[in-house]
Write a protein that holds these residues in place. Sequence first.
Motif, PDB file in Angstrom:
ATOM      1  N   GLU A 231      53.197  65.037  31.930  1.00  0.00           N
ATOM      2  CA  GLU A 231      53.164  66.191  32.834  1.00  0.00           C
ATOM      3  C   GLU A 231      54.165  67.263  32.417  1.00  0.00           C
ATOM      4  O   GLU A 231      54.034  68.421  32.802  1.00  0.00           O
ATOM      5  CB  GLU A 231      53.489  65.758  34.270  1.00  0.00           C
ATOM      6  CG  GLU A 231      52.433  64.946  34.978  1.00  0.00           C
ATOM      7  CD  GLU A 231      52.827  64.666  36.413  1.00  0.00           C
ATOM      8  OE1 GLU A 231      52.529  65.508  37.286  1.00  0.00           O
ATOM      9  OE2 GLU A 231      53.462  63.625  36.675  1.00  0.00           O
ATOM     10  N   ARG A 244      59.485  67.726  42.074  1.00  0.00           N
ATOM     11  CA  ARG A 244      58.294  68.228  42.762  1.00  0.00           C
ATOM     12  C   ARG A 244      58.747  69.083  43.938  1.00  0.00           C
ATOM     13  O   ARG A 244      59.799  68.838  44.533  1.00  0.00           O
ATOM     14  CB  ARG A 244      57.406  67.075  43.216  1.00  0.00           C
ATOM     15  CG  ARG A 244      56.889  66.233  42.042  1.00  0.00           C
ATOM     16  CD  ARG A 244      55.720  65.358  42.442  1.00  0.00           C
ATOM     17  NE  ARG A 244      55.309  64.476  41.351  1.00  0.00           N
ATOM     18  CZ  ARG A 244      54.512  64.831  40.344  1.00  0.00           C
ATOM     19  NH1 ARG A 244      54.032  66.078  40.297  1.00  0.00           N
ATOM     20  NH2 ARG A 244      54.190  63.963  39.399  1.00  0.00           N
ATOM     21  N   THR A 361      49.169  77.946  39.486  1.00  0.00           N
ATOM     22  CA  THR A 361      47.964  77.275  39.022  1.00  0.00           C
ATOM     23  C   THR A 361      47.926  75.807  39.430  1.00  0.00           C
ATOM     24  O   THR A 361      46.864  75.185  39.445  1.00  0.00           O
ATOM     25  CB  THR A 361      47.832  77.356  37.493  1.00  0.00           C
ATOM     26  OG1 THR A 361      49.049  76.893  36.895  1.00  0.00           O
ATOM     27  CG2 THR A 361      47.560  78.777  37.043  1.00  0.00           C
ATOM     28  N   GLN A 362      49.070  75.249  39.785  1.00  0.00           N
ATOM     29  CA  GLN A 362      49.109  73.849  40.199  1.00  0.00           C
ATOM     30  C   GLN A 362      48.593  73.646  41.621  1.00  0.00           C
ATOM     31  O   GLN A 362      48.179  72.547  41.983  1.00  0.00           O
ATOM     32  CB  GLN A 362      50.541  73.303  40.103  1.00  0.00           C
ATOM     33  CG  GLN A 362      51.065  73.227  38.687  1.00  0.00           C
ATOM     34  CD  GLN A 362      52.455  72.631  38.633  1.00  0.00           C
ATOM     35  OE1 GLN A 362      52.660  71.462  38.938  1.00  0.00           O
ATOM     36  NE2 GLN A 362      53.436  73.455  38.267  1.00  0.00           N
ATOM     37  N   ARG A 379      48.414  70.264  47.901  1.00  0.00           N
ATOM     38  CA  ARG A 379      48.868  70.187  46.522  1.00  0.00           C
ATOM     39  C   ARG A 379      50.247  70.823  46.323  1.00  0.00           C
ATOM     40  O   ARG A 379      50.862  70.656  45.271  1.00  0.00           O
ATOM     41  CB  ARG A 379      47.850  70.849  45.593  1.00  0.00           C
ATOM     42  CG  ARG A 379      46.493  70.146  45.594  1.00  0.00           C
ATOM     43  CD  ARG A 379      45.513  70.822  44.672  1.00  0.00           C
ATOM     44  NE  ARG A 379      45.951  70.750  43.270  1.00  0.00           N
ATOM     45  CZ  ARG A 379      45.293  71.350  42.277  1.00  0.00           C
ATOM     46  NH1 ARG A 379      44.210  72.059  42.532  1.00  0.00           N
ATOM     47  NH2 ARG A 379      45.724  71.258  41.052  1.00  0.00           N
ATOM     48  N   ASN A 382      53.191  68.434  45.517  1.00  0.00           N
ATOM     49  CA  ASN A 382      53.156  67.775  44.214  1.00  0.00           C
ATOM     50  C   ASN A 382      53.444  68.730  43.052  1.00  0.00           C
ATOM     51  O   ASN A 382      53.526  68.288  41.901  1.00  0.00           O
ATOM     52  CB  ASN A 382      51.789  67.126  43.982  1.00  0.00           C
ATOM     53  CG  ASN A 382      51.586  65.894  44.837  1.00  0.00           C
ATOM     54  OD1 ASN A 382      52.549  65.324  45.363  1.00  0.00           O
ATOM     55  ND2 ASN A 382      50.341  65.481  44.999  1.00  0.00           N
ATOM     56  N   THR A 383      53.609  70.010  43.351  1.00  0.00           N
ATOM     57  CA  THR A 383      53.825  70.998  42.302  1.00  0.00           C
ATOM     58  C   THR A 383      55.094  70.693  41.516  1.00  0.00           C
ATOM     59  O   THR A 383      56.155  70.456  42.087  1.00  0.00           O
ATOM     60  CB  THR A 383      53.916  72.406  42.912  1.00  0.00           C
ATOM     61  OG1 THR A 383      52.688  72.714  43.564  1.00  0.00           O
ATOM     62  CG2 THR A 383      54.187  73.454  41.848  1.00  0.00           C
TER      63      THR A 383
END
Length: 438
Positions: A231, A244, A361-362, A379, A382-383
């Motif tokens: 990642e 995160r 974009t995440q 989401r 979790n970025t």
Amino acid sequence: MNWGIKTIGELCHIEKGKIGITKAIPGEFPLVVTSEERKSHNEYHFDAEAVVIPLVSSTGHGHKSLKRIHYQAGKFAVGNILCAVIPKDKSIINAEYLYHYLNLNREKELVSRMKGMANVSLPMKEIAKIEVPIPPLDEQKNFVEEYKLLEDSNSDLNNEIEIQLDLVKQLRQAFLREAMQGKLTAKWREENPDIEPASELLKKIKAEKEQLIKEKKIKKQKSLPPIKEDEIPFEIPKSWKWCRLGEICEVNGGKRVPAGYKLLTKKTHYVYIRVSDMQNNTIIDTDLHYIEEDIFQKIRNYTISKNDIYMTIVGATIGKCGLVPDKFDGCNLTENAVKISPWLISKEFLFQVLNMPFAQTQFIDKTKKVGVEKMAIFRFKNTLLTLPPLIEQQQIVTKLDELMQYRDKLEENIKTSQQQNEKLLQQVLREALEPEKK
């Protein structure tokens, strides 16, 4: 040789367009309309060289405005809210010369003659009164050719300016990218080798969260997935940490103000905010909106504070985020936005990071039901982000402010040059059309 001066009525036929634009049948002939792009029609109404002039205001609503006029040659049709001005004798007046003259003097000769209060229009009889300087035909044609050469040269220069503007716009993301990778503060770290690392900051944030959970000020969150090696997109300084967003912030969605609320103006009532109040990465300093207390009680758990970051998640302003001004402290948070509440980190630093495409974009998701882009709240937590030590975050913000001011100044200077270039071109062309100088 002296120039003559004649009115358009003496020089040209003026005929109104013959087809309602919405009623046109697509076909082989150009249909001149008010927009720059031509439409088409299955019949032609004119076979000539002409200047085509809109007869209605470009903006309407009682405002005099004419964004453009047109030159058209050959077989063509014209919408019925425009008119065609066609030379009676081509040996006296060249249609393309007339077009350039009127276009260069559009405000003075056309807009100034518009009539009406609500529905502003340009009467054809007023067009007929316009006086035009008439040089010999050869000089008219020379002017048209010289105009094309100047226009081409100016177009090349404007293209170069647009390239420069594009490069300057890219500087913003370049600066943010270097900030996120630790390159902006590399020298500062060399001069300050003993600062507390970000790993210690994460421990303090974790302790702070546990205390807030214990005090029931926030709810316990689900565990976030560990960060995998595949990642991680780039290396960061040793004193930094990958984390995160959910580790360092609380992320909450908003709630719609119930239908049927009564809009108030008294400042004793409760304030709400709309997505339309978000412009240019900030909540604009607009007039506040007020609602009754009983409605506010239904949304009181969905408020935003001056310590939060506000981000719109759908619509034209999707992805726009801003620091919340004091004026909006305690406003409700609309359902079309999220608030991001940082723990023990610089909100100014986080604001810059969240403006990066790498972050956005995440958490962008395609919502199939409505077919539009929408930020997926689930989401956000979790970025993946880089976390510098707290004191270095402040250094990054300061450095970015300096660089962005430099970038903005560059952009301003380039735009000023562009405007001056255009004004100079227009002035040169106008002077070429002044008979007293001949």
